[in-house]
Enzyme design. Structure first.
Site, PDB file in Angstrom:
ATOM      1  N   SER A 137     -32.688  35.238  -6.297  1.00 56.31           N
ATOM      2  CA  SER A 137     -33.364  36.522  -6.505  1.00 56.31           C
ATOM      3  C   SER A 137     -34.659  36.330  -7.279  1.00 56.31           C
ATOM      4  CB  SER A 137     -32.458  37.481  -7.275  1.00 56.31           C
ATOM      5  OG  SER A 137     -31.270  37.708  -6.574  1.00 56.31           O
TER       6      SER A 137
HETATM    7  N1  SAH Z   1     -27.507  34.993  -7.975  1.00 56.85           N
HETATM    8  C1  SAH Z   1     -27.843  34.099  -6.891  1.00 56.85           C
HETATM    9  C2  SAH Z   1     -28.041  34.906  -5.650  1.00 56.85           C
HETATM   10  C3  SAH Z   1     -27.698  34.174  -4.430  1.00 56.85           C
HETATM   11  S1  SAH Z   1     -27.798  35.141  -2.943  1.00 56.85           S
HETATM   12  C4  SAH Z   1     -29.096  33.332  -7.235  1.00 56.85           C
HETATM   13  O1  SAH Z   1     -29.953  33.888  -7.937  1.00 56.85           O
HETATM   14  O2  SAH Z   1     -29.251  32.204  -6.773  1.00 56.85           O
HETATM   15  C5  SAH Z   1     -26.201  35.870  -2.863  1.00 56.85           C
HETATM   16  C6  SAH Z   1     -25.029  34.947  -2.836  1.00 56.85           C
HETATM   17  O3  SAH Z   1     -23.856  35.743  -2.636  1.00 56.85           O
HETATM   18  C7  SAH Z   1     -25.040  33.940  -1.683  1.00 56.85           C
HETATM   19  O4  SAH Z   1     -24.921  32.653  -2.201  1.00 56.85           O
HETATM   20  C8  SAH Z   1     -23.834  34.339  -0.827  1.00 56.85           C
HETATM   21  O5  SAH Z   1     -23.179  33.242  -0.221  1.00 56.85           O
HETATM   22  C9  SAH Z   1     -22.944  34.996  -1.870  1.00 56.85           C
HETATM   23  N2  SAH Z   1     -21.915  35.895  -1.330  1.00 56.85           N
HETATM   24  C10 SAH Z   1     -22.019  36.813  -0.349  1.00 56.85           C
HETATM   25  N3  SAH Z   1     -20.849  37.449  -0.163  1.00 56.85           N
HETATM   26  C11 SAH Z   1     -19.965  36.928  -1.074  1.00 56.85           C
HETATM   27  C12 SAH Z   1     -18.595  37.161  -1.396  1.00 56.85           C
HETATM   28  N4  SAH Z   1     -17.851  38.075  -0.754  1.00 56.85           N
HETATM   29  N5  SAH Z   1     -18.039  36.439  -2.386  1.00 56.85           N
HETATM   30  C13 SAH Z   1     -18.750  35.493  -3.056  1.00 56.85           C
HETATM   31  N6  SAH Z   1     -20.044  35.227  -2.815  1.00 56.85           N
HETATM   32  C14 SAH Z   1     -20.647  35.936  -1.834  1.00 56.85           C
END
Ligand code: SAH
Length: 215
Positions: A63
């Site tokens: 993000s």
């Molecule tokens: N906070 C992270 C954001 C990553 S994007 C950062 O700043 O790097 C969102 C993430 O949520 C992805 O890695 C995706 O695989 C994960 N995600 C999506 N659905 C999910 C679920 N049901 N349980 C766990 N992770 C999930």
């Protein structure tokens, strides 16, 4: 390039965070302390402190700094909290939470992302983070209730299980809406039920799972 991007972090705080309303001192301190460039592939490290999300592989993104700061500020962390994070991704938001919480429980559904984040955060000497490869829309029952919950992927609605795992007086922040645009929603758990506060529009990758979008 062999520097630690200190000036880039200071510039990020002065030009992206403070002017847009981030004022929680603890959040600003954590954002200036954590080396965001370490959470990106080397070729993209130069993008780390710019005002936009960056790809981290597996069709996911880290993000934008402002969104990380805003979501963290909404949680009003003081260092005493048990915090649950859904969507570990790069682990950058996890590090910010670990700076400001007693303990962080983080869940990721893409195993290589979880492994990579765990390796990095361990190498950075964070000892207050537990990782789980799982569907985060179900929460993490074993350690519930949590004082704070953060969901870093966009949900079609507020997952009921997560509200159930929130302590009384606890806060959750979650993007809720359609696949392309969501509202950032703060959920405050009350004695009975909960109330919500809207914090404006945002754009996240999909939350995929039993109480999220279908794959
Ligand atoms: N906070 C992270 C954001 C990553 S994007 C950062 O700043 O790097 C969102 C993430 O949520 C992805 O890695 C995706 O695989 C994960 N995600 C999506 N659905 C999910 C679920 N049901 N349980 C766990 N992770 C999930």
């Amino acid at each position: 390039m062999n520097h630690d991007y200190k000036h880039a972090r200071e510039r990020m705080i002065k030009t992206q965070l403070i002017p847009k309303g981030i004022k929680d001192k603890l959040v600003l301190e954590a954002m200036s302390k954590v080396h965001r460039h370490l959470f990106l592939e080397e070729a993209l490290a130069g993008e780390a402190y710019n005002d936009h999300p960056v790809p981290i592989g597996h069709k996911q993104t880290i993000s934008q700094p402002y969104i990380v700061a805003l979501m963290t500020q909404i949680l009003k962390l003081t260092g005493k909290e048990k915090t649950l994070e859904i969507g570990t991704g790069s682990g950058y938001q996890t590090a910010i939470l670990a700076e400001l919480s007693l303990k962080v429980y983080t869940i990721e559904r893409i195993r290589p992302l979880m492994e990579k984040a765990r390796y990095l955060l361990n190498s950075l000497d964070y000892t207050n983070i537990l990782f789980k490869y799982y569907d985060g829309t179900l929460g993490w029952q074993e350690y519930a209730p949590y004082n704070a919950i953060i969901v870093t992927a966009g949900a079609p609605q507020i997952p009921e299980k997560l509200v159930e795992q929130l302590a009384e007086g606890g806060r959750m922040v979650i993007p809720v809406g359609g696949k392309t645009n969501q509202d950032l929603i703060e959920v405050i758990r009350l004695k009975t039920g909960y109330k919500t506060v809207r914090h404006g529009g945002c754009r996240f990758v999909d939350l995929i799972g039993a109480h999220g979008w279908k794959e």
